[in-house]
Design a protein around this motif. Structure first.
Motif, mmCIF file in Angstrom:
data_model
loop_
_atom_site.group_PDB
_atom_site.id
_atom_site.type_symbol
_atom_site.label_atom_id
_atom_site.label_comp_id
_atom_site.label_asym_id
_atom_site.label_seq_id
_atom_site.Cartn_x
_atom_site.Cartn_y
_atom_site.Cartn_z
ATOM 1 N N PHE A 118 39.691 31.828 30.068
ATOM 2 C CA PHE A 118 40.193 33.154 29.734
ATOM 3 C C PHE A 118 40.300 33.983 31.005
ATOM 4 O O PHE A 118 39.420 33.934 31.859
ATOM 5 C CB PHE A 118 39.249 33.864 28.753
ATOM 6 C CG PHE A 118 39.149 33.196 27.418
ATOM 7 C CD1 PHE A 118 40.039 33.503 26.408
ATOM 8 C CD2 PHE A 118 38.159 32.261 27.169
ATOM 9 C CE1 PHE A 118 39.945 32.895 25.167
ATOM 10 C CE2 PHE A 118 38.056 31.648 25.929
ATOM 11 C CZ PHE A 118 38.950 31.957 24.925
ATOM 12 N N PHE A 119 41.396 34.761 31.107
ATOM 13 C CA PHE A 119 41.619 35.632 32.253
ATOM 14 C C PHE A 119 42.028 37.004 31.753
ATOM 15 O O PHE A 119 42.896 37.121 30.884
ATOM 16 C CB PHE A 119 42.704 35.062 33.167
ATOM 17 C CG PHE A 119 42.301 33.752 33.775
ATOM 18 C CD1 PHE A 119 41.600 33.712 34.963
ATOM 19 C CD2 PHE A 119 42.591 32.562 33.134
ATOM 20 C CE1 PHE A 119 41.199 32.500 35.507
ATOM 21 C CE2 PHE A 119 42.192 31.348 33.663
ATOM 22 C CZ PHE A 119 41.496 31.313 34.857
ATOM 23 N N CYS A 120 41.430 38.051 32.296
ATOM 24 C CA CYS A 120 41.743 39.421 31.912
ATOM 25 C C CYS A 120 43.143 39.783 32.412
ATOM 26 O O CYS A 120 43.442 39.628 33.589
ATOM 27 C CB CYS A 120 40.701 40.362 32.503
ATOM 28 S SG CYS A 120 40.974 42.090 32.081
ATOM 29 N N ARG A 177 32.587 39.082 29.550
ATOM 30 C CA ARG A 177 31.988 39.343 30.854
ATOM 31 C C ARG A 177 32.703 38.530 31.916
ATOM 32 O O ARG A 177 33.329 37.521 31.620
ATOM 33 C CB ARG A 177 30.499 39.036 30.839
ATOM 34 C CG ARG A 177 30.154 37.654 30.371
ATOM 35 C CD ARG A 177 28.662 37.479 30.094
ATOM 36 N NE ARG A 177 28.418 36.376 29.207
ATOM 37 C CZ ARG A 177 28.651 35.104 29.476
ATOM 38 N NH1 ARG A 177 29.147 34.759 30.628
ATOM 39 N NH2 ARG A 177 28.400 34.154 28.597
ATOM 40 N N THR A 178 32.615 38.990 33.151
ATOM 41 C CA THR A 178 33.238 38.284 34.261
ATOM 42 C C THR A 178 32.577 36.921 34.419
ATOM 43 O O THR A 178 31.366 36.791 34.307
ATOM 44 C CB THR A 178 33.102 39.097 35.565
ATOM 45 O OG1 THR A 178 33.724 40.366 35.359
ATOM 46 C CG2 THR A 178 33.772 38.402 36.729
ATOM 47 N N GLY A 184 42.831 40.205 36.201
ATOM 48 C CA GLY A 184 42.960 39.024 37.044
ATOM 49 C C GLY A 184 41.697 38.188 37.135
ATOM 50 O O GLY A 184 41.736 37.068 37.632
ATOM 51 N N SER A 185 40.578 38.708 36.640
ATOM 52 C CA SER A 185 39.324 37.957 36.747
ATOM 53 C C SER A 185 39.180 36.957 35.608
ATOM 54 O O SER A 185 39.685 37.152 34.512
ATOM 55 C CB SER A 185 38.122 38.910 36.762
ATOM 56 O OG SER A 185 38.006 39.589 35.527
ATOM 57 N N ALA A 186 38.456 35.870 35.907
ATOM 58 C CA ALA A 186 38.081 34.916 34.863
ATOM 59 C C ALA A 186 37.067 35.614 33.971
ATOM 60 O O ALA A 186 36.218 36.369 34.445
ATOM 61 C CB ALA A 186 37.491 33.662 35.482
ATOM 62 N N VAL A 187 37.162 35.382 32.662
ATOM 63 C CA VAL A 187 36.324 36.077 31.695
ATOM 64 C C VAL A 187 35.637 35.061 30.789
ATOM 65 O O VAL A 187 36.273 34.113 30.325
ATOM 66 C CB VAL A 187 37.190 37.035 30.835
ATOM 67 C CG1 VAL A 187 36.363 37.710 29.767
ATOM 68 C CG2 VAL A 187 37.873 38.068 31.707
#
Length: 128
Positions: free
Chosen positions: A12-14, A97-98, A68-71
């Motif tokens: 998952f990516f934000c 969460r990140t 853009g962060s992995a979640v």
């Protein structure tokens, strides 16, 4: 009815900053019925070996994730809904969460690691 979703093998990516959920008519913050805390929604891309989907996931409390962060998505459930002639599926998680990690089944994909005639896309489809 809540349907548990198996997220094993899914990255998952934000894709959009968290937004507070609000009542459409009054503009007031929507609150979780059990805890009384505000509800937040985060748009994420879910990617696995078959492709990707964009989901809007609701959580209790403001998540600290960046675009853009992995979640990491904890306890993801799908909740089918119907209102008059409209229907859909709402997604809810106990936490977002990140996290760190690569797309499942992917490689760093330098030109030497890709099969000849394929592009760097996740599906590895032949280039045009």
């Amino acid at each position: 009815m809540k349907l548990m979703i198996n997220t094993e093998g899914v990255a998952f990516f934000c894709t959009r900053a968290p937004e507070a959920r609000t009542d459409r008519e009054s503009g007031a913050a929507r609150l979780d019925r059990e805890t009384g805390l505000p509800l937040w929604q985060v748009q994420v891309a879910a990617l696995d070996s078959t492709g990707g989907e964009v989901l809007a996931i609701t959580v209790v409390g403001q998540p600290t994730v960046a675009v853009g962060s992995a979640v990491a998505v904890d306890n993801l459930v799908a909740i089918p809904w119907t209102q008059g002639d409209r229907s859909g599926v709402a997604y809810r998680a106990s936490a977002l969460r990140t996290a760190s990690g690569a797309i499942p089944g992917s490689h760093s994909a330098t030109g030497a690691e890709r099969p000849a005639g394929t592009t760097g896309n996740p599906a590895g489809k032949p280039s045009a």
